[in-house]
Design a protein around this motif. Structure first.
Motif, PDB file in Angstrom:
ATOM      1  N   HIS A  77      39.254  40.989  42.923  1.00 35.06           N
ATOM      2  CA  HIS A  77      38.271  41.166  41.841  1.00 35.06           C
ATOM      3  C   HIS A  77      38.030  42.623  41.476  1.00 35.06           C
ATOM      4  O   HIS A  77      37.261  42.901  40.569  1.00 35.06           O
ATOM      5  N   ALA A 111      39.369  28.331  44.096  1.00 38.09           N
ATOM      6  CA  ALA A 111      39.906  27.895  42.809  1.00 38.09           C
ATOM      7  C   ALA A 111      41.341  27.459  43.052  1.00 38.09           C
ATOM      8  O   ALA A 111      42.198  28.270  43.385  1.00 38.09           O
ATOM      9  N   MET A 119      42.089  31.295  44.248  1.00 38.55           N
ATOM     10  CA  MET A 119      41.088  31.938  45.103  1.00 38.55           C
ATOM     11  C   MET A 119      40.866  31.058  46.325  1.00 38.55           C
ATOM     12  O   MET A 119      40.645  29.863  46.201  1.00 38.55           O
TER      13      MET A 119
HETATM   14  C1  HEC Z   1      43.098  35.983  46.474  1.00 39.36           C
HETATM   15  C2  HEC Z   1      42.306  36.501  45.387  1.00 39.36           C
HETATM   16  C3  HEC Z   1      40.813  36.301  45.423  1.00 39.36           C
HETATM   17  C4  HEC Z   1      39.920  36.649  46.408  1.00 39.36           C
HETATM   18  C5  HEC Z   1      40.188  37.271  47.755  1.00 39.36           C
HETATM   19  C6  HEC Z   1      38.616  36.301  45.891  1.00 39.36           C
HETATM   20  N1  HEC Z   1      38.715  35.747  44.646  1.00 39.36           N
HETATM   21 FE1  HEC Z   1      37.218  35.059  43.493  1.00 39.36          FE
HETATM   22  N2  HEC Z   1      38.522  34.427  42.095  1.00 39.36           N
HETATM   23  C7  HEC Z   1      39.874  34.673  42.107  1.00 39.36           C
HETATM   24  C8  HEC Z   1      40.483  34.132  40.896  1.00 39.36           C
HETATM   25  C9  HEC Z   1      41.955  34.201  40.521  1.00 39.36           C
HETATM   26  C10 HEC Z   1      39.446  33.537  40.167  1.00 39.36           C
HETATM   27  C11 HEC Z   1      39.568  32.776  38.837  1.00 39.36           C
HETATM   28  C12 HEC Z   1      39.841  31.355  39.189  1.00 39.36           C
HETATM   29  C13 HEC Z   1      40.265  30.526  38.019  1.00 39.36           C
HETATM   30  O1  HEC Z   1      41.111  30.973  37.260  1.00 39.36           O
HETATM   31  O2  HEC Z   1      39.747  29.423  37.914  1.00 39.36           O
HETATM   32  C14 HEC Z   1      38.211  33.753  40.927  1.00 39.36           C
HETATM   33  C15 HEC Z   1      36.958  33.339  40.519  1.00 39.36           C
HETATM   34  C16 HEC Z   1      35.777  33.697  41.142  1.00 39.36           C
HETATM   35  C17 HEC Z   1      34.459  33.401  40.654  1.00 39.36           C
HETATM   36  C18 HEC Z   1      34.125  32.715  39.331  1.00 39.36           C
HETATM   37  C19 HEC Z   1      34.114  33.821  38.273  1.00 39.36           C
HETATM   38  C20 HEC Z   1      33.977  33.344  36.859  1.00 39.36           C
HETATM   39  O3  HEC Z   1      33.784  34.202  35.967  1.00 39.36           O
HETATM   40  O4  HEC Z   1      34.078  32.148  36.590  1.00 39.36           O
HETATM   41  C21 HEC Z   1      33.569  33.905  41.551  1.00 39.36           C
HETATM   42  C22 HEC Z   1      32.054  33.839  41.485  1.00 39.36           C
HETATM   43  C23 HEC Z   1      34.331  34.513  42.608  1.00 39.36           C
HETATM   44  N3  HEC Z   1      35.672  34.369  42.335  1.00 39.36           N
HETATM   45  C24 HEC Z   1      33.778  35.161  43.702  1.00 39.36           C
HETATM   46  C25 HEC Z   1      34.515  35.726  44.739  1.00 39.36           C
HETATM   47  C26 HEC Z   1      33.924  36.389  45.875  1.00 39.36           C
HETATM   48  C27 HEC Z   1      32.433  36.594  46.074  1.00 39.36           C
HETATM   49  C28 HEC Z   1      34.949  36.763  46.698  1.00 39.36           C
HETATM   50  C29 HEC Z   1      34.857  37.436  48.039  1.00 39.36           C
HETATM   51  C30 HEC Z   1      33.939  36.879  49.010  1.00 39.36           C
HETATM   52  C31 HEC Z   1      36.180  36.339  46.063  1.00 39.36           C
HETATM   53  N4  HEC Z   1      35.884  35.725  44.866  1.00 39.36           N
HETATM   54  C32 HEC Z   1      37.448  36.528  46.590  1.00 39.36           C
HETATM   55  C33 HEC Z   1      40.577  35.312  43.111  1.00 39.36           C
HETATM   56  C34 HEC Z   1      40.043  35.744  44.308  1.00 39.36           C
END
Ligand code: HEC
Length: 145
Positions: A77, A111, A119
């Motif tokens: 992110h 996700a 994710m």
């Molecule tokens: C391996 C990569 C990765 C990691 C590590 C990760 N994320 Fe994500 N996250 C994503 C992706 C890619 C999406 C978009 C998912 C989709 O396309 O539906 C997402 C979506 C989200 C969303 C929804 C955002 C939206 O605008 O809809 C949130 C909230 C979120 N992440 C929080 C976190 C938090 C807090 C952490 C750490 C504790 C984290 N993520 C760690 C890849 C990651």
């Protein structure tokens, strides 16, 4: 002379790029343990609203959340929650309960689409306390679109 068709070459390059991109993303995403001493313990049942938002623990949550974010979420992110384009910009998450609910949905379920993990389920690695601390940090860097 050895001739390689451009189609094969292009396909090979694309798969190499995809593989290195994935390796890079995953290589940085080894979840880091987060110490949450000083935060009110929350038990197993998930809250629907950030318990540290209006609490005496707010300052501590901010401190823990900032470091926990950078260690566990920033690889995808972006540092300071400024997305580099791989994953959504979390500064734009709604502040307040609606944003809290969406946050919980994502950190608990991750996700996954068509069997691909975009994710991971971060709640499998980080405690509820650590994740609400991350949420507290994200609120503090919130920007309007
Ligand atoms: C391996 C990569 C990765 C990691 C590590 C990760 N994320 Fe994500 N996250 C994503 C992706 C890619 C999406 C978009 C998912 C989709 O396309 O539906 C997402 C979506 C989200 C969303 C929804 C955002 C939206 O605008 O809809 C949130 C909230 C979120 N992440 C929080 C976190 C938090 C807090 C952490 C750490 C504790 C984290 N993520 C760690 C890849 C990651």
């Amino acid at each position: 002379m050895i001739r390689i068709s451009t189609t094969v070459l292009t396909a090979t390059l694309i798969s190499l790029l995809a593989a290195s991109g994935l390796a890079l993303a995953h290589g940085n995403v080894v979840p880091q343990a987060v110490a949450t001493e000083g935060l009110e313990p929350l038990g197993a049942e998930w809250r629907t609203e950030n318990p540290y938002r209006d609490s005496k623990d707010h300052g501590r949550a901010l401190e823990i959340g900032s470091s926990a974010y950078n260690q566990n979420c920033a690889a995808c992110h972006g540092l300071e929650a400024k997305s580099g384009g791989i994953a959504p910009d979390l500064r734009l998450l709604d502040v307040g309960v609606a944003g809290d609910e969406w946050f919980v949905e994502r950190v608990r379920n991750g996700a996954v689409r068509d069997g691909r993990v975009y994710m991971p389920k971060m709640a499998d690695y980080l405690s509820q306390e650590a994740l609400w601390a991350v949420r507290t940090y994200l609120d503090s860097v919130h920007v309007e679109e």
